[in-house]
Structures are given as structure tokens and as C-alpha cells.
Write an enzyme that holds these catalytic residues in place. Sequence first.
Site, PDB file in Angstrom:
ATOM      1  N   GLU A 190     -57.444 -11.365  -6.286  1.00 30.84           N
ATOM      2  CA  GLU A 190     -56.678 -10.676  -5.226  1.00 30.84           C
ATOM      3  C   GLU A 190     -56.829  -9.160  -5.346  1.00 30.84           C
ATOM      4  OE1 GLU A 190     -52.723 -12.405  -5.386  1.00 30.84           O
ATOM      5  OE2 GLU A 190     -53.390 -14.066  -4.141  1.00 30.84           O
ATOM      6  N   GLU A 385     -56.793 -20.671  -4.041  1.00 27.06           N
ATOM      7  CA  GLU A 385     -55.337 -20.780  -4.205  1.00 27.06           C
ATOM      8  C   GLU A 385     -54.721 -21.178  -2.878  1.00 27.06           C
ATOM      9  OE1 GLU A 385     -52.928 -17.698  -6.003  1.00 27.06           O
ATOM     10  OE2 GLU A 385     -54.623 -17.053  -7.247  1.00 27.06           O
TER      11      GLU A 385
HETATM   12  C1  BG6 Z   1     -51.182 -15.358  -6.016  1.00 24.55           C
HETATM   13  C2  BG6 Z   1     -51.556 -15.023  -7.433  1.00 24.55           C
HETATM   14  O1  BG6 Z   1     -50.860 -14.188  -5.366  1.00 24.55           O
HETATM   15  O2  BG6 Z   1     -50.053 -16.132  -5.788  1.00 24.55           O
HETATM   16  C3  BG6 Z   1     -50.984 -15.965  -8.494  1.00 24.55           C
HETATM   17  O3  BG6 Z   1     -52.948 -14.920  -7.602  1.00 24.55           O
HETATM   18  C4  BG6 Z   1     -49.568 -16.325  -8.107  1.00 24.55           C
HETATM   19  O4  BG6 Z   1     -51.100 -15.352  -9.737  1.00 24.55           O
HETATM   20  C5  BG6 Z   1     -49.580 -17.044  -6.769  1.00 24.55           C
HETATM   21  O5  BG6 Z   1     -48.878 -17.065  -9.063  1.00 24.55           O
HETATM   22  C6  BG6 Z   1     -48.235 -17.555  -6.305  1.00 24.55           C
HETATM   23  O6  BG6 Z   1     -47.288 -16.519  -6.329  1.00 24.55           O
HETATM   24  P1  BG6 Z   1     -45.907 -16.713  -7.082  1.00 24.55           P
HETATM   25  O7  BG6 Z   1     -45.273 -15.384  -7.009  1.00 24.55           O
HETATM   26  O8  BG6 Z   1     -45.159 -17.743  -6.319  1.00 24.55           O
HETATM   27  O9  BG6 Z   1     -46.212 -17.141  -8.469  1.00 24.55           O
END
Ligand code: BG6
Length: 486
Positions: A190, A385
Site C-alpha cells: 500500500e 487483500e
Molecule cells: C490493509 C493493510 O490496509 O488493510 C493490512 O495492508 C491491514 O495491514 C488491512 O490489516 C485491514 O485493515 P485493519 O485496520 O482492519 O487491520
Amino acid sequence: MGKAFPDGFLWGGATAANQCEGAWDVGGKGLTVADVVAYKPHVDKRDYKALHGITSAQIEAAMASDDLHEYPRRHGIDFYHRYKEDIDLFAEMGFKTLRLSIQWARLFPTGTEEKPNEEGVAFYEGLLSYLRERGIEPLVTLHHYEQPLYLANHYDGWRDRKVIDLFVRYARVCFERFGHLVRYWLSFNEIDSVFRHPWTTIGICEDRYPADELEQIIYQCVHNQFVASALATKLLHQLVPGAQMGCMLTRTLTYPLNCDPQNMLLAQRDNRENYLYADVQVRGAYPSWVWRYWQDRGIRVDFGLDDEAILAQYPVDFVSFSYYMSLVDSTDADRREKVGGNLATGVRNPYLETSDWGWQVDPQGLRYALIDLWDRYQRPLFIVENGLGAHDVMNEDGSIDDDYRIDYFRSHIKAIAAAIADGVEVMGYTPWGCIDLVSLSTCEMSKRYGFIYVDLDDDGNGSYARSRKKSFWWYQGVIASNGEVL
Ligand code: BG6
């Protein structure tokens, strides 16, 4: 009718070392920027700035403390000691790939050492070899919000150009020592999040610098990361023939609130700003608007003599991205109801439902994002993701009926299939937090994403035992049928 998903499609899951490994002071590892981020139980979980903000006083206090519970990334889910058990579970689900990151500070505790810490090398060698043994292709991120703390404190994070060389030294060790085990790499997770959370992305603690210089400093840091990424790509191709490097973008897809041309222009601007980070890494050059923007604002980013040539010569091989939600923008955004997110807050979209944490769930947006990215770059895409953070409740018999998560994934996988039918080339899909881990934004355990439950609460209490949720069996069926049985 063609197949919904091509043969060899990389189904799997995604993790990051600082959110799951724990063992923060084991095996010669140095501190990272993640190790000093505290759990803030009293902060509003939708207040993005308050959650991500960090002061120099908080960093000092964290460095003087060896508490684990206040700093949950330090214990994670103890993946460091339990990775074989976890990989066995991933293999049981049928994973073809696992996204994970290497912590720079396990190999180079301060980031400045000449030689790597062999204990750290041995750990990742063992982990990556075990993945291979279980038939799982590793997808490795070199930099996932876990820069050595020493560099953040003594080199202004990514502001100092020397950090480019230190990163390339680290990348060289990764390619030389793990290149025979890893084909797919990502440079910076990111990379566009530099303005949203500069501490974890580029090691910049905002109160250390004059407020009116911050924008310039942040652009300098991300420029240095672009150059480091290009040099790492060059090195990877030299050292590991056939290996591929991807960039990694948070796709902050933004819709205009309506067809008011002003809102259309606003959303276009937002999307353009988001694309900047992939534009540089894929096209090998900054988009023209950036030069004009810097000039108008008096922003001076120092370029090395060869930087433009380096960016042009070593673009990435594929484009990976995270996608959780879409956003809405409007010229009167300040007066409208807001929703939360890992990206920033946006205006509420009346057509969408929100998650327990206020993130707007939009599977069609994933199809839109895929088509748009494909049309823009014509490079293979990898969704590295995607997922739903939710409160899970364990039944008396130990089972967890997370049908909401199954619904979420079903709709998103259908959207990917639709994009493939639209002609988009997609390499794979790795849902985030395939095993419950510590949240990036809130440091909670109760914000769970996994197919696998971890017995651990927000205060660090629990046995760390793993168990299969209902979605575990469902995803196993999805992979076994290559996405036909949803
Ligand atoms: C992404 C990141 O932005 O979102 C992860 O690359 C992160 O590291 C994921 O865990 C989900 O976000 P969160 O804040 O719910 O853990």
C-alpha cells in the site's frame, strides 16, 4: 461458456509479519515502527486520524517499555512459533499461495548492518521451505509497515536517500537466500498510504517536522521508495531469472455522489491521486499533473541524477492491490454523513451496507476496479487483500457460524469472475487475514478476518489455540472447485 477462473489461479490468503509473527525480541530481531504502536481502547474506531496518529512522546514511552499487551503487534498471534500448524491448516484449505512479509529488522536489526543476522535468515528459510513442502507458493512482501525503528529515528524514515541503499542491501539478501523458494514478490505494501499513516509507511512522525514542510517531506519519502522498488526489481531480475515483482496499491475507488459535473471532477481527481503510485511503478514515470502540482505548491523533491532513468527502466511485472470498500466524494462532503474505513473517511453511499467497523461493502466495486486497472495498465492483476473485519462469536460446542463472511467472499469472488469474463487478466486472490491477526488500524484482535479463529482477546488474554470457522470449509470447497462452487 469459458471457465470462470483460469487453471493455475492462485487462491490463498494474506498476512503481514508485524501483525502475526509476534516474537518481537526473539532471534536477534530489532524493533520496528510497528512495535511501538499502542492499542488505544478508548479511541473511536471510526476516527482514522486518531487511531493512526503517533507522537514522539508516545514513541519514546514505547521504547522504554517491554509491555506486550499495550503493544499487541509484539505478540501477534505467535505465528513465529506456530507457523507449521498454521501452514498445515492453510494446506488443508487447499491454498495455492500464501502472502506473507519478511521483517527487515529480523535480517538487519537496525537496518544499517553490513551482514544479515543469520538467525533471522534461518527463520525465513525454514518458513518458506515449509510452505514449499506443503505445496504452497509464497508471495512475499518486502516492506509491509515494518521498517526498522532505528531508521525511522535516525534517518528520518524514508527521507534520507541512504535508506534506498540499505533497502537494496536487504532485498539482495532476500533474493540471494530465498530466491530459490519464492517466485512472486511485492516491494512496498500500500505504497499510497504515505499521507494516511506516515509513521508506519515511511517512518515519519509528524510532530518532528514543521507542519508546512510535511507534504514535501512525504513526497520525498515516497519518491525514495519508488527508486528503491525499481532497483529491487532490477536486482530480482538479475539474481532470480523468471521471478516477478509487483507493486501494491490500496485501490481507493471513489465514486461521485451523483452526476453533478463538479462531483464527477472531484472523484476523477481522487482516483487520479490514487493511481499516481501505480502509474510511477508501472509506467516508469510520474504523471504530468504531479510536476505541475509540485510547481504550484513550491514542493521540491530531490531526484538523484539517474532516478528518472531507473524508474523508466525497471517497472514492475504485475499490479497487485488491496480492495475492501469503495468511497464517495462530493463537493459538500463536509456537511454529509461520513463512513469509516482503512483508507480515509468518505461520504455515505446510500446503496451500500457497512461492516461492523463502518466500512462500506461493495463487491461490484471490485469488478469496476479490476476493469479499470486492466484498461489502464494492461498488466496482470493480483488481488492481494480483501475481506471483512467482523465480531465472531464462538458457539458452546466451539463452532463459529460466520455466514456473513461467506456472503462477503461469495459476492466478491463472483465480481472477480465477472471481471475475468470482461477480459481482465487476474493472477490470484488472497483474502486478508486468512487467519485472525492483530488489526492494523485498531490493534484489536476482536476485528477478525480469518477463516481460522485464534483464541486471543484485545487485552492479549487467551490460549492462542486455532480453530476452523464455518468459512474454512466453505473456502476449501471454493478452491477445490476452482471457484465453481460458491
Ligand atoms: C490493509 C493493510 O490496509 O488493510 C493490512 O495492508 C491491514 O495491514 C488491512 O490489516 C485491514 O485493515 P485493519 O485496520 O482492519 O487491520
